[in-house]
Design an enzyme around this catalytic site. Structure first.
Site, PDB file in Angstrom:
ATOM      1  N   CYS A  55      39.999  27.999  36.652  1.00 30.33           N
ATOM      2  CA  CYS A  55      38.802  27.862  36.155  1.00 30.33           C
ATOM      3  C   CYS A  55      38.469  28.543  34.983  1.00 30.33           C
ATOM      4  CB  CYS A  55      37.805  28.176  37.054  1.00 30.33           C
ATOM      5  SG  CYS A  55      37.895  29.781  37.980  1.00 30.33           S
ATOM      6  N   GLY A  56      39.434  29.783  34.654  1.00 30.64           N
ATOM      7  CA  GLY A  56      38.960  30.691  33.522  1.00 30.64           C
ATOM      8  C   GLY A  56      37.978  31.896  34.152  1.00 30.64           C
TER       9      GLY A  56
END
Length: 290
Positions: free
Chosen positions: A116-117
């Site tokens: 997801c970062g």
């Protein structure tokens, strides 16, 4: 439903001995769409079976429900086929009276995926904020000798794995008596855990104080998150944990045990919950010296 395994013709090749055509058994993998109140929430690839438990456990891990009364009902509904056939791959959940519907943005909630970062700290903060249970307050102490018996008992209960070699497993053990309460298998390790947690939710057992969650693979952040959301104080795995899994466990006060094989294990967090009659020996500083 009869779709947990399928048979397929395969070719087995042994170098120096030739090839043999035979029939093999494969674990089924199919999508399950989880809806809440008729609205699509998530799609996960899973092995069919115990789908209601899977949906219930998923909703626990997403912070939507936290006790049995919150999960009123579930039913299969027609899939997206031309003739509207019921494929048993679409499940609609009805929440209990007064339980808020999940936020539409919760599609496989952003903080449960490693791609997801988000930074690790944001992911940990999200779990800590949503969890209804404080595992740090659990006074469980597990005898190390008892804990060492769990992997073999988990493996002995993997009926579908014996046929296919292609499924993960998760089981819930009483940390004091060693009783195995439930075992579930799935192609996805996170789904196997959701099925265990969902079963516990429907039995009104949450929070799972005094329990040990035993998993057949590694201890990822996602599995640690799911254990925390269910109030499980000890997560044990036959393989290694990830760094973020250990960070989360340390933050919330959970015990994580990895490489639990034979009579050996490595405690990565929450060592105070492991009881042993063997005195501690000199600490190995080999890794720290490198």
């Amino acid at each position: 439903m009869g779709r947990i395994t399928v048979r397929r013709r395969v070719t087995r090749i042994t170098v120096g001995e030739g090839a043999v055509r035979r029939e093999d058994v494969l674990a089924v993998e199919e999508p399950l769409e989880i809806r809440v109140g008729g609205k699509a929430l998530a799609i996960t690839m899973r092995t069919p079976g115990h789908d209601f438990d899977l949906a219930a456990g998923f909703l626990v891990s997403e912070g939507v429900v936290s006790n049995g009364d919150h999960f009123a009902a579930a039913r299969y509904c027609a899939g997206a086929t031309v003739d509207r056939e019921n494929t048993y791959n679409v499940l609609d959940v009805t929440l209990g009276e007064g339980v808020p519907a999940p936020d539409p943005s919760l599609e496989r909630n952003f903080y449960t995926t490693s791609s997801c970062g988000l930074c690790g700290k944001a992911s940990i903060d999200a779990v800590r904020t949503l969890s209804a249970f404080a595992v740090s307050e659990d006074a469980l102490v597990v005898d190390a000798e008892l804990l060492a018996t769990f992997p073999d008992r988990l493996r002995a209960g993997q009926d579908v794995f014996d046929k296919t070699g292609g499924l993960h497993a998760a089981a819930l053990f009483d940390g004091v008596t060693g009783e195995m309460l439930v075992l579930r298998e799935d192609v996805g390790r996170h789904n196997a855990v959701d099925k265990v947690v969902g079963w516990a939710l429907t039995q009104n057992l949450l929070p799972l104080r005094g329990m040990v969650l035993m998993v057949s693979g590694r201890a990822s952040f996602e599995l640690t998150q799911k254990a925390s959301m269910a109030g499980i104080p000890v997560l044990a795995a036959v393989s290694a944990p990830s760094s973020l899994a250990v960070e989360l466990a340390s933050e919330v006060g959970m015990t994580v045990v990895g490489f639990l094989r034979g009579r050996s294990m490595v405690v990565y967090s929450g060592e105070h919950r492991l009881g042993t009659d063997t005195p501690a020996t000199k600490l190995d500083e080999t890794v720290a010296a490198k």
